[in-house]
Design an enzyme around this catalytic site. Structure first.
Site, PDB file in Angstrom:
ATOM      1  N   SER A   6      11.224  37.944  11.960  1.00 13.59           N
ATOM      2  CA  SER A   6      10.560  37.278  10.835  1.00 13.59           C
ATOM      3  C   SER A   6      11.222  35.933  10.549  1.00 13.59           C
ATOM      4  CB  SER A   6      10.663  38.153   9.581  1.00 13.59           C
ATOM      5  OG  SER A   6      10.335  37.385   8.440  1.00 13.59           O
ATOM      6  N   HIS A  31       6.977  37.163  13.642  1.00 14.81           N
ATOM      7  CA  HIS A  31       6.387  37.520  12.343  1.00 14.81           C
ATOM      8  C   HIS A  31       6.511  36.333  11.403  1.00 14.81           C
ATOM      9  CE1 HIS A  31       5.107  40.476   9.304  1.00 14.81           C
ATOM     10  NE2 HIS A  31       5.980  39.932   8.500  1.00 14.81           N
ATOM     11  N   ASP A  33       5.811  34.948   7.743  1.00 12.99           N
ATOM     12  CA  ASP A  33       5.540  35.384   6.366  1.00 12.99           C
ATOM     13  C   ASP A  33       4.990  34.247   5.515  1.00 12.99           C
ATOM     14  OD1 ASP A  33       8.424  37.444   6.539  1.00 12.99           O
ATOM     15  OD2 ASP A  33       6.355  38.111   6.294  1.00 12.99           O
ATOM     16  N   MET A  35       3.679  33.126   1.821  1.00 13.80           N
ATOM     17  CA  MET A  35       3.794  33.541   0.418  1.00 13.80           C
ATOM     18  C   MET A  35       3.263  32.434  -0.497  1.00 13.80           C
ATOM     19  SD  MET A  35       7.620  35.110   0.549  1.00 13.80           S
ATOM     20  CE  MET A  35       8.020  36.393   1.733  1.00 13.80           C
ATOM     21  N   HIS A  64       1.536  37.229   8.356  1.00  7.39           N
ATOM     22  CA  HIS A  64       1.507  38.187   7.250  1.00  7.39           C
ATOM     23  C   HIS A  64       1.184  37.435   5.966  1.00  7.39           C
ATOM     24  CE1 HIS A  64       4.112  41.169   4.655  1.00  7.39           C
ATOM     25  NE2 HIS A  64       2.831  41.224   4.359  1.00  7.39           N
ATOM     26  N   MET A  66       0.859  37.189   2.357  1.00 12.42           N
ATOM     27  CA  MET A  66       1.201  37.776   1.056  1.00 12.42           C
ATOM     28  C   MET A  66       0.678  36.805  -0.011  1.00 12.42           C
ATOM     29  SD  MET A  66       5.039  38.924   2.051  1.00 12.42           S
ATOM     30  CE  MET A  66       5.090  37.754   3.400  1.00 12.42           C
ATOM     31  N   MET A 135       4.863  48.163   4.332  1.00 17.02           N
ATOM     32  CA  MET A 135       5.990  47.429   3.754  1.00 17.02           C
ATOM     33  C   MET A 135       7.085  48.419   3.363  1.00 17.02           C
ATOM     34  SD  MET A 135       5.361  44.268   3.969  1.00 17.02           S
ATOM     35  CE  MET A 135       6.768  43.682   3.027  1.00 17.02           C
ATOM     36  N   ASP A 170       7.940  46.645   7.943  1.00 19.48           N
ATOM     37  CA  ASP A 170       8.414  45.308   7.612  1.00 19.48           C
ATOM     38  C   ASP A 170       9.280  45.319   6.356  1.00 19.48           C
ATOM     39  OD1 ASP A 170       6.524  42.294   6.653  1.00 19.48           O
ATOM     40  OD2 ASP A 170       8.656  42.642   7.054  1.00 19.48           O
TER      41      ASP A 170
HETATM   42  C1  DX5 Z   1       9.223  40.257   2.923  1.00 16.46           C
HETATM   43  C2  DX5 Z   1       8.661  39.903   4.288  1.00 16.46           C
HETATM   44  C3  DX5 Z   1       9.466  40.492   5.406  1.00 16.46           C
HETATM   45  C4  DX5 Z   1      10.895  39.996   5.402  1.00 16.46           C
HETATM   46  C5  DX5 Z   1      11.700  40.862   6.329  1.00 16.46           C
HETATM   47  O1  DX5 Z   1       8.313  39.913   1.928  1.00 16.46           O
HETATM   48  O2  DX5 Z   1       7.344  40.379   4.414  1.00 16.46           O
HETATM   49  O3  DX5 Z   1       8.875  40.176   6.655  1.00 16.46           O
HETATM   50  O4  DX5 Z   1      10.942  38.665   5.820  1.00 16.46           O
HETATM   51  O5  DX5 Z   1      12.986  40.385   6.275  1.00 16.46           O
HETATM   52  P1  DX5 Z   1      14.257  41.333   6.475  1.00 16.46           P
HETATM   53  O6  DX5 Z   1      14.099  41.900   7.855  1.00 16.46           O
HETATM   54  O7  DX5 Z   1      15.393  40.383   6.325  1.00 16.46           O
HETATM   55  O8  DX5 Z   1      14.210  42.393   5.420  1.00 16.46           O
HETATM   56 ZN    ZN Z   2       6.396  40.170   6.488  1.00 15.52          ZN
END
Ligand code: DX5
Ligand code: ZN
Length: 216
Positions: A6, A31, A33, A35, A64, A66, A135, A170
């Site tokens: 990620s 991955h 992310d 946000m 992903h 979010m 999650m 994740d």
């Molecule tokens: C959190 C993300 C995850 C996060 C995982 O909201 O969706 O993908 O980046 O990071 P680690 O592996 O550091 O928990």
């Molecule tokens: Zn994620």
């Protein structure tokens, strides 16, 4: 087992170089992310990061979302070079429309559920998605602790979806728990903090090796 580093945990000033390192070390997915500061209390990247990384990597770009209003951003991420786009069950109003849009653009479609969202909400979509994302932390930040209660959900989904279906986990996955999560039935494992550290190459290889893979 597929490892999906990620980039939220990567060094933004050296992102391209670090992503290439994960690919050389054997991570077949990346991955990404996204946000928006509304669905989750943090901001991260836009479609531009996918566009910038696309020429740098042949990995499967696992985006992903979010974000609220995910339907508005599916096409921009698809056009930027996403390979898979995952949206959250908790905030998409027209899920069937969203999934159809993702697939109409030739991308793999996924639905994500938060730790406190029951897995049975996914059952009606299993024939419309290519992956379920469970999650194992509340979304918004990397470096959180894995919530072991989700293991039951992983087992439930694996039993409901069958052996070929992709289940991604994740949040908080690392060398101490990855084998356990994998044995619950997850086949795509996201790792941010556990990969993007002073030894990216060694971390990727170690996580793959723990699950019996040198390739994934
Ligand atoms: C959190 C993300 C995850 C996060 C995982 O909201 O969706 O993908 O980046 O990071 P680690 O592996 O550091 O928990
Ligand atoms: Zn994620």
């Amino acid at each position: 087992m597929i490892l999906a580093p990620s980039i939220l945990a990567a060094d933004a000033a050296r992102l391209g170089e670090q992503v290439s390192c994960t690919e050389r070390a054997g991570a077949k997915w990346l991955h990404i992310d996204i946000m928006d500061g509304h669905f989750v209390p943090n901001l991260s990247f836009g479609p531009g990061i996918v566009k910038a990384l696309r020429p740098v990597s042949n990995q499967f770009f696992d985006v992903h979302l979010m974000i609220e209003r995910a339907e508005k951003y599916i096409e921009p991420f698809a056009n930027a070079g996403a390979d898979g786009i995952t949206v959250h069950l908790e905030c998409v109003k027209d899920m069937d429309g969203c999934l159809a849009l993702i697939r109409s653009l030739g991308k793999k479609a996924g639905i994500a559920i938060n730790p406190d969202t029951p897995a049975d909400g996914l059952l009606r979509y299993l024939d419309k998605i290519d992956m379920a994302l469970v999650m194992s932390v509340f979304p918004g930040y990397g470096g959180q602790k894995y919530i072991r209660d989700v293991n039951e959900k992983i087992r439930f989904l694996r039993a409901a979806a069958g052996p070929e279906f992709r289940i991604e986990v994740d949040g908080g996955v690392n060398a101490s728990n990855i084998k356990d999560v994998y044995s619950c039935g997850a086949d795509v494992l996201v790792a941010g903090t556990a990969v993007f550290n002073e030894d990216i190459d060694g971390s990727v290889k170690a996580l793959l090796h723990i699950c019996g893979n040198t390739e994934n």
